[in-house]
Scaffold this motif. Structure first.
Motif: not given
Length: 229
Positions: A84-85, A87-94, A115-117, A122-125
């Motif tokens: 995710f990072r 492609y400049n998108k953020e998803i937390s470890p949690e 893939n869906r998520v 856009d920026m952060r999950v």
């Protein structure tokens, strides 16, 4: 002299071929080959075990058996975060951990969810995004799940739901499991377990301590069952 490696995936399908004794025919042909190595892989463990561990089968003791375990949870979580990072998108470890847990660390399902998520972000999950996506995934496959449900007897369906809720059931005829899930007849449970395995809706496996348990094959179907009334 070079060796040739031939890998056959989902090898257990050979048992469903209309021709009889296909495994015996194939085994006789393979024994004639030189400098050729075969890899047989399959996702239906009980059928693969039948092919290679049953004395009645031509492939009995003909190979070295290797069970591929799940990817390490922490390594998989860090991989998801890094992709995710990238492609400049953020998803937390949690959140990545929640997705892995929900998908049972099974790559086929994790890839579909991620893939869906990824597409929906856009920026952060956020927790809301991934939960909506898995809800939509289950909704899209309901027509298939209804088909599974409708081919089962009432007791088979009740047992399947109970196994789905537990995720892993070690004593399906144990008093606690039966009481908790309103199941009353151990003989009927045993027959239903056999039918569900034949339908390939559940499988039987052993944990790291050698204890036998039952679980539902399809992770999406398992989650859908556990929510059904």
């Amino acid at each position: 002299q070079f060796k040739t490696v031939i890998a056959i995936d989902e090898f257990q399908q050979i048992m469903s071929y209309p021709e009889k004794n296909t495994d015996a025919w194939l085994r006789s042909r393979l024994q004639q080959l030189k400098n050729t190595v075969f890899i047989f892989s399959g996702s239906q463990q009980h059928m693969m075990t039948e092919l290679f561990a049953s004395p009645k089968r031509p492939f009995f003791r003909s190979t070295s058996i290797l069970k591929i375990e799940k990817l390490d949870f922490d390594v998989y979580r860090d991989f998801i975060i890094s992709m995710f990072r990238k492609y400049n998108k953020e998803i937390s470890p949690e959140t990545a951990g929640e997705i892995l847990h929900w998908g049972n660390v099974h790559t086929y399902y994790i890839q579909q969810i991620c893939n869906r998520v990824f597409t929906a972000t856009d920026m952060r999950v956020t927790p809301g995004i991934w939960k909506k996506e898995v809800h939509d995934l289950l909704k899209e496959q309901e027509i298939v799940f209804f088909g599974y449900r409708n081919m089962l007897t009432n007791i088979q369906w009740q047992l399947l739901k109970a196994i789905a809720r537990e995720e892993a059931v070690y004593q399906p005829t144990g008093k606690e499991f039966m009481r908790k899930n309103n199941l009353t007849n151990s003989a009927t449970i045993i027959r239903s377990l056999q039918s569900l395995q034949q339908y390939e809706l559940i499988y039987k496996d052993f944990d790291s301590n050698g204890k036998q348990y039952y679980s539902v094959y399809d992770v999406f179907f398992r989650r859908w069952c556990s929510q059904s009334h």
